[in-house]
Structure formats: structure tokens, C-alpha cells
Design a protein around this motif. Structure first.
Motif, PDB file in Angstrom:
ATOM      1  N   UNK A 222      15.345  23.398  32.343  1.00 20.63           N
ATOM      2  CA  UNK A 222      14.087  23.139  32.032  1.00 20.63           C
ATOM      3  C   UNK A 222      13.522  23.899  30.615  1.00 20.63           C
ATOM      4  N   UNK A 223      14.278  25.107  30.586  1.00 21.69           N
ATOM      5  CA  UNK A 223      14.022  25.932  29.322  1.00 21.69           C
ATOM      6  C   UNK A 223      14.694  24.877  28.157  1.00 21.69           C
ATOM      7  N   UNK A 224      15.693  24.434  28.065  1.00 22.50           N
ATOM      8  CA  UNK A 224      16.304  23.825  27.167  1.00 22.50           C
ATOM      9  C   UNK A 224      15.528  22.573  26.473  1.00 22.50           C
ATOM     10  N   UNK A 225      15.020  21.816  27.544  1.00 22.50           N
ATOM     11  CA  UNK A 225      14.243  20.496  27.207  1.00 22.50           C
ATOM     12  C   UNK A 225      12.914  21.083  26.812  1.00 22.50           C
ATOM     13  N   UNK A 226      12.258  21.897  27.266  1.00 21.98           N
ATOM     14  CA  UNK A 226      11.038  22.462  26.490  1.00 21.98           C
ATOM     15  C   UNK A 226      11.223  22.871  25.216  1.00 21.98           C
ATOM     16  N   UNK A 227      12.374  23.571  24.846  1.00 24.96           N
ATOM     17  CA  UNK A 227      12.883  23.835  23.732  1.00 24.96           C
ATOM     18  C   UNK A 227      13.120  22.665  22.624  1.00 24.96           C
ATOM     19  N   UNK A 228      13.875  21.604  23.143  1.00 22.65           N
ATOM     20  CA  UNK A 228      13.737  20.406  22.323  1.00 22.65           C
ATOM     21  C   UNK A 228      12.760  19.882  22.198  1.00 22.65           C
ATOM     22  N   UNK A 229      11.674  20.039  23.021  1.00 23.13           N
ATOM     23  CA  UNK A 229      10.223  19.179  22.854  1.00 23.13           C
ATOM     24  C   UNK A 229       9.597  19.970  21.538  1.00 23.13           C
ATOM     25  N   UNK A 230       9.677  21.245  21.570  1.00 21.83           N
ATOM     26  CA  UNK A 230       9.019  22.402  20.915  1.00 21.83           C
ATOM     27  C   UNK A 230       9.469  22.018  19.437  1.00 21.83           C
ATOM     28  N   UNK A 231      10.818  21.870  19.406  1.00 24.76           N
ATOM     29  CA  UNK A 231      11.571  21.481  18.147  1.00 24.76           C
ATOM     30  C   UNK A 231      10.962  20.208  17.421  1.00 24.76           C
ATOM     31  N   UNK A 232      10.707  19.168  18.164  1.00 23.49           N
ATOM     32  CA  UNK A 232      10.483  18.083  17.539  1.00 23.49           C
ATOM     33  C   UNK A 232       8.928  18.213  17.152  1.00 23.49           C
ATOM     34  N   UNK A 233       7.942  18.790  18.126  1.00 23.54           N
ATOM     35  CA  UNK A 233       6.527  19.276  17.777  1.00 23.54           C
ATOM     36  C   UNK A 233       6.454  20.051  16.505  1.00 23.54           C
ATOM     37  N   UNK A 234       7.388  20.799  16.163  1.00 25.04           N
ATOM     38  CA  UNK A 234       7.357  21.337  15.171  1.00 25.04           C
ATOM     39  C   UNK A 234       7.858  21.093  14.050  1.00 25.04           C
ATOM     40  N   UNK A 235       8.442  19.703  13.971  1.00 28.49           N
ATOM     41  CA  UNK A 235       8.858  19.085  12.912  1.00 28.49           C
ATOM     42  C   UNK A 235      10.073  19.531  12.257  1.00 28.49           C
ATOM     43  N   UNK A 236      11.027  20.264  13.166  1.00 31.54           N
ATOM     44  CA  UNK A 236      12.541  20.594  12.705  1.00 31.54           C
ATOM     45  C   UNK A 236      13.238  19.506  12.416  1.00 31.54           C
ATOM     46  N   UNK A 237      14.409  19.496  11.757  1.00 31.63           N
ATOM     47  CA  UNK A 237      15.147  18.465  11.730  1.00 31.63           C
ATOM     48  C   UNK A 237      15.804  18.112  12.978  1.00 31.63           C
ATOM     49  N   UNK A 238      16.270  16.867  13.055  1.00 30.81           N
ATOM     50  CA  UNK A 238      16.939  16.502  14.333  1.00 30.81           C
ATOM     51  C   UNK A 238      18.199  17.271  14.753  1.00 30.81           C
ATOM     52  N   UNK A 239      18.884  17.876  13.786  1.00 25.88           N
ATOM     53  CA  UNK A 239      20.078  18.810  14.001  1.00 25.88           C
ATOM     54  C   UNK A 239      19.610  19.949  14.886  1.00 25.88           C
ATOM     55  N   UNK A 240      18.582  20.463  14.788  1.00 30.88           N
ATOM     56  CA  UNK A 240      17.819  21.675  15.666  1.00 30.88           C
ATOM     57  C   UNK A 240      17.834  21.359  17.008  1.00 30.88           C
ATOM     58  N   UNK A 241      17.300  20.072  17.011  1.00 27.54           N
ATOM     59  CA  UNK A 241      17.134  19.513  18.712  1.00 27.54           C
ATOM     60  C   UNK A 241      18.403  19.186  19.112  1.00 27.54           C
ATOM     61  N   UNK A 242      19.474  18.728  18.259  1.00 30.44           N
ATOM     62  CA  UNK A 242      20.597  18.472  19.054  1.00 30.44           C
ATOM     63  C   UNK A 242      21.469  19.655  19.345  1.00 30.44           C
ATOM     64  N   UNK A 243      21.220  20.845  18.436  1.00 29.75           N
ATOM     65  CA  UNK A 243      22.152  22.062  18.602  1.00 29.75           C
ATOM     66  C   UNK A 243      21.483  22.609  20.061  1.00 29.75           C
ATOM     67  N   UNK A 244      20.417  22.528  20.467  1.00 32.66           N
ATOM     68  CA  UNK A 244      19.755  22.843  21.680  1.00 32.66           C
ATOM     69  C   UNK A 244      20.531  22.351  22.924  1.00 32.66           C
ATOM     70  N   UNK A 245      20.875  20.995  22.591  1.00 29.94           N
ATOM     71  CA  UNK A 245      21.365  20.448  23.688  1.00 29.94           C
ATOM     72  C   UNK A 245      23.062  20.706  23.663  1.00 29.94           C
ATOM     73  N   UNK A 246      23.562  21.001  22.615  1.00 36.27           N
ATOM     74  CA  UNK A 246      24.962  21.350  22.495  1.00 36.27           C
ATOM     75  C   UNK A 246      25.017  22.921  22.766  1.00 36.27           C
ATOM     76  N   UNK A 247      24.198  23.580  23.012  1.00 44.00           N
ATOM     77  CA  UNK A 247      24.197  24.969  23.151  1.00 44.00           C
ATOM     78  C   UNK A 247      24.271  24.957  24.822  1.00 44.00           C
ATOM     79  N   UNK A 248      23.177  24.203  25.398  1.00 41.50           N
ATOM     80  CA  UNK A 248      23.232  23.912  26.849  1.00 41.50           C
ATOM     81  C   UNK A 248      24.496  23.619  27.591  1.00 41.50           C
TER      82      UNK A 248
END
Ligand SMILES: [Mg+2]
Length: 297
Positions: free
Chosen positions: A173-199
């Protein structure tokens, strides 16, 4: 010329709408094939890619299930309270349960019965609470907490614990929320992917690469199905088609893939033919909720 902050605001709104509408599209598309196996889907539909309703719930085309309905409850409560309030959110869930929804998960129903009987807003940690019922409704939390980053984890876990208390459910729940926030904040895709890898590094149950093909209601399977589909494709439609054709808990894997992919590609990236099928009142409410949730914080 529009200022860059106005551009950012417009993009953020488009992505927040994409997130909520994307989850609803995944729910509506996936519900048709929920509980079917990959080979059953193939035999019946070839590739399932149209919002046609049906499935074991006999839905009308474009109608959604508990995944979207509970997300709307989460959003309404966040707006009413200006943030997360466990009692109000539990009350909102109970009010929804009493309307006799088309579907309700067993852990959700059990958690809400506990709240009604004892008034407790948090389930005790339980080994059977690793289902995806808290994950499926997390999108509004991510959008609302964008303006108050310190609240994200507490809100994501707090909404989950009303019905589900399990370390893997909390983590995703925390990781997917952070992924959504990463996208909403216009961070690069690598940032979103890194949240998944960290999980996955922390909890190998979420491994999506290689993907083992299991698409059930356990959070590990649901996340891996949704995220591997996002990872392997480069547009919203392909992501969702790949995801729901895995079958299993397809409305929820679709909703989870839809919230991440919708946040990433934005509402402009959602297929018009699917949006045109989505039940009108649900669509209208979700569009308004996205904008209002961004104002919190
Ligand atoms: Mg459902």
C-alpha cells in the motif's frame, strides 16, 4: 505563454484523473474475466480487450465493482475530513456495505463487522490478511497526501488496517502510493521503477521479473501481475490488456495496474473507447474527486 507552474498543475491534474479513472477502467475491464484462467480467457475471447460487462457478477458494461466503489469511499472521506480520519472512513465503508454492493471481499466484510461490533478502527495483525483488498483502494490516499508528504505512510497503512493488517499489505500500500506520487510529481520513470525494485528487495514475495504467472488475490501475486504488465508495455491499453488476460483476480489486478499506469500516462493516455463505456456517474465523480483530492494538504 502559460507559466511552468500552471503547466505542472495541469499535468498533475491530468495524471491524478488518469490514476482514478485508470483504476476504474481496469476494474470494469477485468471484472469480465475474474476467476477465469488464462487458457479459459483465450478459448472464450481470444484476447479480452473490450469493456463488455458480464463475468461472474453479471455486470452491465462499464459498471465497476468493490475496488472502485471502496476507492470512492476513501476519497469521499478524505475530502470530508480534509485528510485521513479512521472513524469517518470506517463509517463510510459501513454505509457502503449497507447499500448491498455487487461484491465485497470476505476480509473487508469481516473487518467492517468488527468495527460495527467493537468500534475498533484497526484489525489485529493476522496471517490471513495478505489479500489485496486494502491495496485496491489506495489511489485516493496517494493523490490526497501529495501536499502533505509526512502523512503518506500513516494514511496508507491507516486506511488498510480498517480491514487488513498484514506486513505485506502495508508494504505494498505504501509502495504503490509512492509510485503514484512519483508519477504525479513528474519524476522520471526510473524513480517509479526503483520504488518497485526496493519493495522486491525488501519482500521477495513481490517479485515481478521474472513473473511466475500467478494472478490471485494475495498481494504478492496481485502486485506482480499488475506491475509486470506495466513494466513490459509502453502504453495504458497494452498494460491493461496484458494484465487482465492473466485472469485470476482480474478486476483487482486491473485496478492496481490501472492506478499506476493511469498516473504515469495520464488521463490523456486512456483509451477513449474504454472511457466512453465507463458508467457515466462513476466517471463524472472520479473526475471531480481527482481535482478535489489534489487540493488537500
Ligand atoms: Mg472487485
Amino acid at each position: 505563454m502559460r507559466s511552468s507552474s500552471a503547466g505542472t498543475k495541469a499535468l498533475r491534474l491530468d495524471r491524478a484523473r488518469g490514476c482514478l479513472l485508470g483504476a476504474a477502467l481496469g476494474d470494469a475491464l477485468g471484472a469480465t474475466v475474474e476467476f477465469m484462467s488464462r487458457s479459459e480467457i483465450k478459448a472464450r475471447y481470444g484476447v479480452h480487450k473490450k469493456i463488455i460487462g458480464g463475468g461472474w457478477l453479471y455486470l452491465k458494461p462499464g459498471y465497476v465493482t468493490d475496488d472502485t466503489q471502496m476507492s470512492i469511499c476513501v476519497a469521499r472521506s478524505l475530502l470530508k475530513c480534509g485528510g485521513f480520519d479512521a472513524v469517518d472512513m470506517a463509517d463510510t465503508f459501513v454505509e457502503w456495505m449497507r447499500t448491498g454492493p455487487v461484491d465485497i471481499g470476505s476480509t473487508v466484510a469481516q473487518g467492517l463487522r468488527r468495527y460495527i461490533a467493537k468500534g475498533s478502527v484497526a484489525a489485529k495483525e493476522c496471517q490471513w490478511h495478505g489479500g489485496n483488498g486494502a491495496l485496491m483502494r489506495v489511489a485516493p490516499i496517494a493523490i490526497a497526501a501529495l501536499g502533505c508528504p509526512d502523512s503518506l505512510e500513516g494514511w496508507a497503512v491507516g486506511q488498510a488496517h480498517i480491514t487488513h493488517n498484514h506486513p505485506l499489505s502495508d508494504a505494498v500500500c505504501v509502495a504503490v502510493s509512492r509510485m503514484i506520487q512519483s508519477a504525479l510529481s513528474e519524476k522520471p520513470l526510473l524513480d517509479l521503477l526503483e520504488i518497485a525494485h526496493e519493495l522486491v528487495r525488501e519482500h521477495p514475495e513481490f517479485t515481478f521479473r521474472p513473473y511466475d504467472g500467478k494472478a490471485g488475490g494475495f498481494v504478492g501475486e496481485t502486485f506482480a501481475t499488475a506491475f509486470s504488465s506495466f513494466y513490459n508495455t509502453d502504453n495504458f491499453e497494452d498494460c491493461l490488456v496484458e494484465c487482465v488476460n492473466k485472469g485470476g483476480d482480474a478486476d483487482t489486478t486491473g485496478a492496481v495496474a490501472g492506478m499506476v499506469a493511469g498516473a504515469w500516462y495520464g488521463a490523456r493516455g486512456l483509451p477513449k473507447k474504454w472511457l466512453n463505456k465507463l458508467e457515466r456517474n462513476t466517471k463524472k465523480e472520479l473526475i471531480g474527486l481527482a481535482e478535489a483530492l489534489l487540493e488537500i494538504g
